[in-house]
Scaffold this active site. Structure first.
Site, PDB file in Angstrom:
ATOM      1  CB  ILE A  17      38.408   3.448  62.478  1.00  0.00           C
ATOM      2  CG1 ILE A  17      39.118   3.758  61.157  1.00  0.00           C
ATOM      3  CG2 ILE A  17      39.409   3.174  63.600  1.00  0.00           C
ATOM      4  CD1 ILE A  17      39.836   5.091  61.126  1.00  0.00           C
ATOM      5  CG  ASP A  40      46.668   4.820  70.532  1.00  0.00           C
ATOM      6  OD1 ASP A  40      47.042   3.934  69.744  1.00  0.00           O
ATOM      7  OD2 ASP A  40      47.450   5.486  71.243  1.00  0.00           O
ATOM      8  CB  VAL A 130      41.784  12.077  75.295  1.00  0.00           C
ATOM      9  CG1 VAL A 130      42.605  12.449  76.514  1.00  0.00           C
ATOM     10  CG2 VAL A 130      41.108  10.742  75.538  1.00  0.00           C
ATOM     11  CE1 TYR A 131      46.174  13.706  73.914  1.00  0.00           C
ATOM     12  CE2 TYR A 131      46.850  13.842  71.632  1.00  0.00           C
ATOM     13  CZ  TYR A 131      47.072  13.390  72.911  1.00  0.00           C
ATOM     14  OH  TYR A 131      48.192  12.638  73.178  1.00  0.00           O
TER      15      TYR A 131
HETATM   16  N1  AR6 Z   1      36.623   4.129  65.665  1.00  0.00           N
HETATM   17  C1  AR6 Z   1      36.536   5.400  65.223  1.00  0.00           C
HETATM   18  N2  AR6 Z   1      36.604   6.472  66.037  1.00  0.00           N
HETATM   19  C2  AR6 Z   1      36.764   6.243  67.360  1.00  0.00           C
HETATM   20  C3  AR6 Z   1      36.873   4.939  67.905  1.00  0.00           C
HETATM   21  C4  AR6 Z   1      36.794   3.845  66.987  1.00  0.00           C
HETATM   22  N3  AR6 Z   1      36.887   2.576  67.399  1.00  0.00           N
HETATM   23  N4  AR6 Z   1      37.017   5.064  69.258  1.00  0.00           N
HETATM   24  C5  AR6 Z   1      36.996   6.377  69.545  1.00  0.00           C
HETATM   25  N5  AR6 Z   1      36.841   7.091  68.409  1.00  0.00           N
HETATM   26  P1  AR6 Z   1      40.587   9.884  70.969  1.00  0.00           P
HETATM   27  P2  AR6 Z   1      42.486  12.098  70.554  1.00  0.00           P
HETATM   28  C6  AR6 Z   1      36.767   8.550  68.211  1.00  0.00           C
HETATM   29  O1  AR6 Z   1      40.377  10.278  72.379  1.00  0.00           O
HETATM   30  O2  AR6 Z   1      41.464  13.087  70.975  1.00  0.00           O
HETATM   31  C7  AR6 Z   1      44.470   8.191  73.250  1.00  0.00           C
HETATM   32  O3  AR6 Z   1      44.561   7.748  74.565  1.00  0.00           O
HETATM   33  C8  AR6 Z   1      36.382   9.400  69.390  1.00  0.00           C
HETATM   34  O4  AR6 Z   1      34.970   9.428  69.539  1.00  0.00           O
HETATM   35  O5  AR6 Z   1      40.721   8.445  70.629  1.00  0.00           O
HETATM   36  O6  AR6 Z   1      43.283  12.372  69.321  1.00  0.00           O
HETATM   37  C9  AR6 Z   1      45.829   8.332  72.568  1.00  0.00           C
HETATM   38  O7  AR6 Z   1      46.754   7.383  73.028  1.00  0.00           O
HETATM   39  C10 AR6 Z   1      36.930  10.746  68.986  1.00  0.00           C
HETATM   40  O8  AR6 Z   1      35.996  11.458  68.167  1.00  0.00           O
HETATM   41  O9  AR6 Z   1      41.900  10.608  70.336  1.00  0.00           O
HETATM   42  C11 AR6 Z   1      46.226   9.721  72.943  1.00  0.00           C
HETATM   43  O10 AR6 Z   1      46.843   9.767  74.214  1.00  0.00           O
HETATM   44  C12 AR6 Z   1      38.132  10.416  68.110  1.00  0.00           C
HETATM   45  O11 AR6 Z   1      38.062   8.999  67.882  1.00  0.00           O
HETATM   46  C13 AR6 Z   1      44.927  10.482  72.976  1.00  0.00           C
HETATM   47  O12 AR6 Z   1      43.911   9.504  73.236  1.00  0.00           O
HETATM   48  C14 AR6 Z   1      39.458  10.751  68.746  1.00  0.00           C
HETATM   49  O13 AR6 Z   1      39.392  10.515  70.150  1.00  0.00           O
HETATM   50  C15 AR6 Z   1      44.609  11.119  71.655  1.00  0.00           C
HETATM   51  O14 AR6 Z   1      43.460  11.906  71.783  1.00  0.00           O
END
Ligand code: AR6
Length: 181
Positions: A17, A40, A130-131
């Site tokens: 993204i 994030d 992570v969630y």
């Molecule tokens: N572009 C698009 N999607 C992505 C990218 C990227 N560069 N990197 C990861 N994803 P997560 P959550 C996807 O864990 O579950 C953080 O530490 C990934 O594959 O990023 O909402 C925050 O600070 C997954 O499908 O977010 C919070 O503490 C999706 O993004 C916590 O994680 C969401 O995964 C939030 O957890």
């Protein structure tokens, strides 16, 4: 895959993204707004420290961001103009209104986008990392929320679901297909 729901284009792409050029991208943040891992971490790394500086100002004013709500900052070095930080729910077997909270993430992000004259927006798969929100259910909630929002406004021209993994991509794609397109 591009879907026309007049007047909004809805797309699902696989990728990062932080590389997407739209008016605003959405971040799957946490309540502290201080950054983290996953998407994030990627957004803060690619956008630079100005994003965290603006988050700190929001923290000083309102003390972070609640689950289901959203705040907006600059996008720093990213190709987009703004980052909308929303906080998804941690999955707890569905016993804690997680579904409604996840839907609120999408609706509140879209509302904030419109309030800042953003016509194009990209979402990651909020809460599915992570969630631990089940990806199939999360995809249905995401697509339903976006459809609900765009059917009540003509101010959003484009919504891009940016999936990082094959599973999320497949689930979003099949949810879009259930909309008859
Ligand atoms: N572009 C698009 N999607 C992505 C990218 C990227 N560069 N990197 C990861 N994803 P997560 P959550 C996807 O864990 O579950 C953080 O530490 C990934 O594959 O990023 O909402 C925050 O600070 C997954 O499908 O977010 C919070 O503490 C999706 O993004 C916590 O994680 C969401 O995964 C939030 O957890």
């Amino acid at each position: 895959m591009i879907i026309e729901v007049s007047p909004t284009n809805i797309q699902v792409v696989k990728g990062d993204i932080t590389k997407i050029k739209v008016d605003c991208i959405v971040n799957a943040a946490n309540t502290s707004l201080l950054g983290g891992g996953g998407v994030d971490g990627a957004i803060h790394r690619a956008g630079g420290s100005v994003i965290l500086e603006e988050c700190r100002k929001i923290i000083a004013k309102q003390g972070g961001c609640k689950v289901g709500e959203a705040v907006i900052t600059t996008a720093g070095n990213l190709p987009s103009n703004f980052v909308i930080h929303t906080v998804g729910p941690v999955w707890n077997k569905g016993n804690n209104n997680e579904r409604e909270k996840l839907s609120n993430c999408y609706m509140n992000s879209l509302q904030l986008a419109v309030a800042h004259n953003c016509n194009t927006i990209a979402f990651p798969s909020i809460s599915t990392g992570v969630y631990r929100f089940p990806k199939d259910e999360a995809a249905k909630i995401a697509v339903d929320a976006v459809y609900k929002f765009i059917s009540n406004t003509s101010l959003i021209n484009e919504v891009i679901f940016v999936c990082f993994d094959d599973e999320n991509y497949a689930f979003i794609k099949s949810q879009l297909a259930t909309k008859g397109i």
